[in-house]
Design a protein around this motif. Structure first.
Motif, short mmCIF file in Angstrom:
data_model
loop_
_atom_site.label_atom_id
_atom_site.label_comp_id
_atom_site.label_asym_id
_atom_site.label_seq_id
_atom_site.Cartn_x
_atom_site.Cartn_y
_atom_site.Cartn_z
N ASP A 54 0.85 -1.19 0.00
CA ASP A 54 0.00 0.00 0.00
C ASP A 54 0.89 1.25 0.00
OD1 ASP A 54 -2.66 1.43 0.65
OD2 ASP A 54 -1.32 2.07 2.27
N GLU A 55 0.64 2.15 -0.92
CA GLU A 55 1.56 3.28 -1.13
C GLU A 55 1.62 4.22 0.06
OE1 GLU A 55 0.90 5.33 -4.76
OE2 GLU A 55 1.36 3.60 -6.03
N ALA A 60 4.81 6.14 4.80
CA ALA A 60 4.92 6.39 6.24
C ALA A 60 6.07 5.59 6.84
CB ALA A 60 3.60 6.04 6.93
N VAL A 61 6.16 4.32 6.44
CA VAL A 61 7.23 3.45 6.96
C VAL A 61 8.59 3.91 6.48
CG1 VAL A 61 8.15 1.10 6.88
CG2 VAL A 61 5.70 1.46 7.24
N LEU A 65 11.83 5.12 8.61
CA LEU A 65 13.10 4.40 8.49
C LEU A 65 14.26 5.35 8.25
CD1 LEU A 65 12.13 1.29 6.31
CD2 LEU A 65 13.19 1.22 8.58
N GLY A 66 13.97 6.44 7.56
CA GLY A 66 15.02 7.40 7.24
C GLY A 66 15.34 8.37 8.35
N CYS A 287 5.13 1.64 14.63
CA CYS A 287 4.07 2.57 15.04
C CYS A 287 3.71 3.53 13.90
CB CYS A 287 4.51 3.36 16.27
SG CYS A 287 4.52 2.39 17.79
N ALA A 288 4.69 3.93 13.10
CA ALA A 288 4.39 4.79 11.96
C ALA A 288 3.50 4.06 10.95
CB ALA A 288 5.69 5.25 11.28
N GLY A 289 3.81 2.78 10.72
CA GLY A 289 2.96 1.99 9.84
C GLY A 289 1.56 1.83 10.40
#
Length: 387
Positions: A54-55, A60-61, A65-66, A287-289
Motif C-alpha cells: 500500500d503506497e 509512512a514506513v 526508516l530514514g 508505530c508509523a505503519g
C-alpha cells in the motif's frame, strides 16, 4: 537450492507450508516467481489490512526508516505517543502497552488482570477465565489461556491459574466465578482459530455483567477481529459492551509486527515502572505503519467492509457445496461439503489463496479488496466447492 529447499534445510519445521513461493505483492494480489498472480483472501492471516505494498503505508514506513528506526523505551518517540493517543481516542481506553504480537498483547492483558486483582482484592485472586475452543497465542501462558486441549499436549506443565468454560453458557461462567478467585475473564467475540464462531450477543452482554457483579476485569481478545475486520473498528463495538482491557495486533501494523494492550479506566494505573516491558515494543517504524493504517480505518471504509460482507454472504448462501456461513464482516467461515483443506488447495491452484479454521474455509481478505477481485475470488471458491 530453491527458496523452499533452503527453507526446509534451515528453518525450524513448525509450518506445513503450501508449495508456493511468493516474491512480491500488490493490492490484494500476490505473485510467485513465474509471475502467476493469486488473489489473497487470507491477507497474511488478517495482517495485510490494506493489502500488499500500500503506497500510503509504504511512504509512512519509509519516512520513519530514514529518521529513527529504533530507540529503547528509555526515550520518547513521536510515532509511539501518537499511536497510543489515536487508539485511546478511537476506543475510550486510557493507556496502551505496545508489544510485538497478539500473544504478547494477551500476556500483558493477563498481567494487568492479575496485578489489578492483587492490588484491589488480594493476590489469591489470580484465576483467568477463558472459553473452551478459544485461541489466545502460543507462548506457554497464552497456551494455558487457550481453551483447546490439543495445543496443550506437548508442553506440560502449563502456566497455572486458568479456567475454561463453555462458550455461550452464562450459567457455566457464573458457576466458575463463584467457585474460583477470579482476576479477569478473557473472551474472543468471534473464535477465529476455533472455527470462525461468533458469540451470541446476549452472551457477550452477560459476560460483561457478570464481570461487574463479581468485580473482575472484562477483557476482549481483538487480535484477529480488530482493526476494521468485522465492520467496526473493534468487534466488541458490535455488541454494545465496554471492556476493561482489549488486546489487538495483526491488522494494526499493516504487515509490520506490533501488538497493543489497551487498558481502560478501571485498570489504567495498574502498571508502574518496571512492571512490564518490551525491547521492540512501540518501535517507531512499526508505530508509523500502524498510524497510517488506523487513521484510514474510517466510517467510509467500515461501511465498505459491511457491504462486501453482504455481497459474499449473498454469493455463498445456499450455493452448491456450501453448507453454512459463519463470522462477521470480512471474517468469514464457510462450511463446505468437501473437506476444507481440499477446497483451499484447489483454490490456490486456480489463483485464490484461502485459509482454514477447523473444518471451515476461512476468508480474511484485505479490507480494501476491490469488488472485481472479490467477485473473481468468489467465482473460484464457488466453482471449487461445488466440484
Amino acid at each position: 537450492m530453491s527458496i523452499s529447499e533452503t527453507d526446509k534445510q534451515y528453518v525450524a519445521n513448525t509450518y506445513a507450508r503450501f508449495p508456493l513461493e511468493l516474491v512480491r505483492g500488490e493490492g490484494c494480489r500476490a505473485y510467485d516467481a513465474e509471475g502467476k498472480s493469486y488473489i489473497d483472501m487470507g491477507s497474511g492471516i488478517g495482517v495485510n489490512a490494506f493489502g500488499y505494498a500500500d503506497e500510503v503505508w509504504q511512504q509512512a514506513v519509509a519516512a520513519q526508516l530514514g529518521t529513527l528506526q529504533h530507540t529503547s523505551n528509555l526515550y520518547y518517540t513521536e510515532p509511539c505517543a501518537q499511536l497510543a493517543q489515536l487508539l485511546c481516542q478511537r476506543t475510550g481506553m486510557k493507556k496502551v502497552f505496545f508489544g510485538n504480537s497478539g500473544a504478547e498483547a494477551n500476556e500483558c492483558a493477563i498481567k494487568v488482570a492479575r496485578k489489578w486483582a492483587a492490588d484491589n482484592k488480594g493476590p489469591e485472586y489470580n484465576v483467568i477465565v477463558t472459553l473452551e475452543n478459544s485461541f489466545h497465542g502460543r507462548t506457554l501462558t497464552t497456551l494455558s489461556a487457550t481453551g483447546q486441549d490439543h495445543y496443550h499436549e506437548l508442553f506440560q506443565p502449563l502456566t497455572p491459574g486458568f479456567a475454561h468454560v463453555p462458550a455461550n453458557d452464562a450459567d457455566a461462567l457464573r458457576a466458575c466465578l463463584e467457585a474460583n478467585k477470579v482476576a479477569g475473564v478473557l473472551i474472543e467475540t468471534i473464535q477465529g482459530e476455533g472455527g470462525v464462531l461468533p458469540m451470541e450477543p446476549e452472551y457477550v452482554k452477560a459476560v460483561e455483567a457478570l464481570c461487574r457483579e463479581f468485580d473482575c476485569l472484562f477483557m476482549v481478545d481483538e487480535v484477529q477481529t480488530g482493526n476494521g475486520r468485522t465492520g467496526k473498528l473493534y468487534s466488541y463495538m458490535n455488541f454494545d459492551v465496554t471492556p476493561d482491557v482489549v488486546s489487538t495486533a495483526k491488522g494494526l501494523g499493516g504487515g509490520l509486527p506490533i501488538g497493543a494492550c489497551l487498558i481502560g479506566q478501571r485498570a489504567e494505573t495498574v502498571l508502574g515502572f518496571g512492571d512490564h516491558g518490551s525491547t521492540f515494543g512501540g518501535n517507531p517504524v512499526c508505530c508509523a505503519g500502524a498510524l497510517s493504517i488506523l487513521s484510514r480505518i474510517d466510517d467510509d471504509l467500515l461501511t465498505q467492509v459491511c457491504q462486501k460482507a453482504v455481497y459474499l454472504r449473498e454469493r455463498f448462501g445456499g450455493a452448491p457445496g456450501i453448507e453454512g456461513i459463519s463470522g462477521m464482516g470480512l471474517m468469514m467461515g464457510l462450511k463446505t461439503t468437501r473437506p476444507a483443506g481440499e477446497v483451499v488447495a484447489e483454490c490456490m491452484q486456480e489463483g485464490v489463496m484461502c485459509l482454514t479454521a477447523k473444518d471451515k474455509v476461512r476468508l480474511l481478505p484485505p479490507l480494501t479488496i476491490s469488488q472485481a477481485d472479490l467477485a473473481e475470488a468468489a467465482d473460484v471458491i464457488l466453482r471449487v466447492a461445488a466440484c
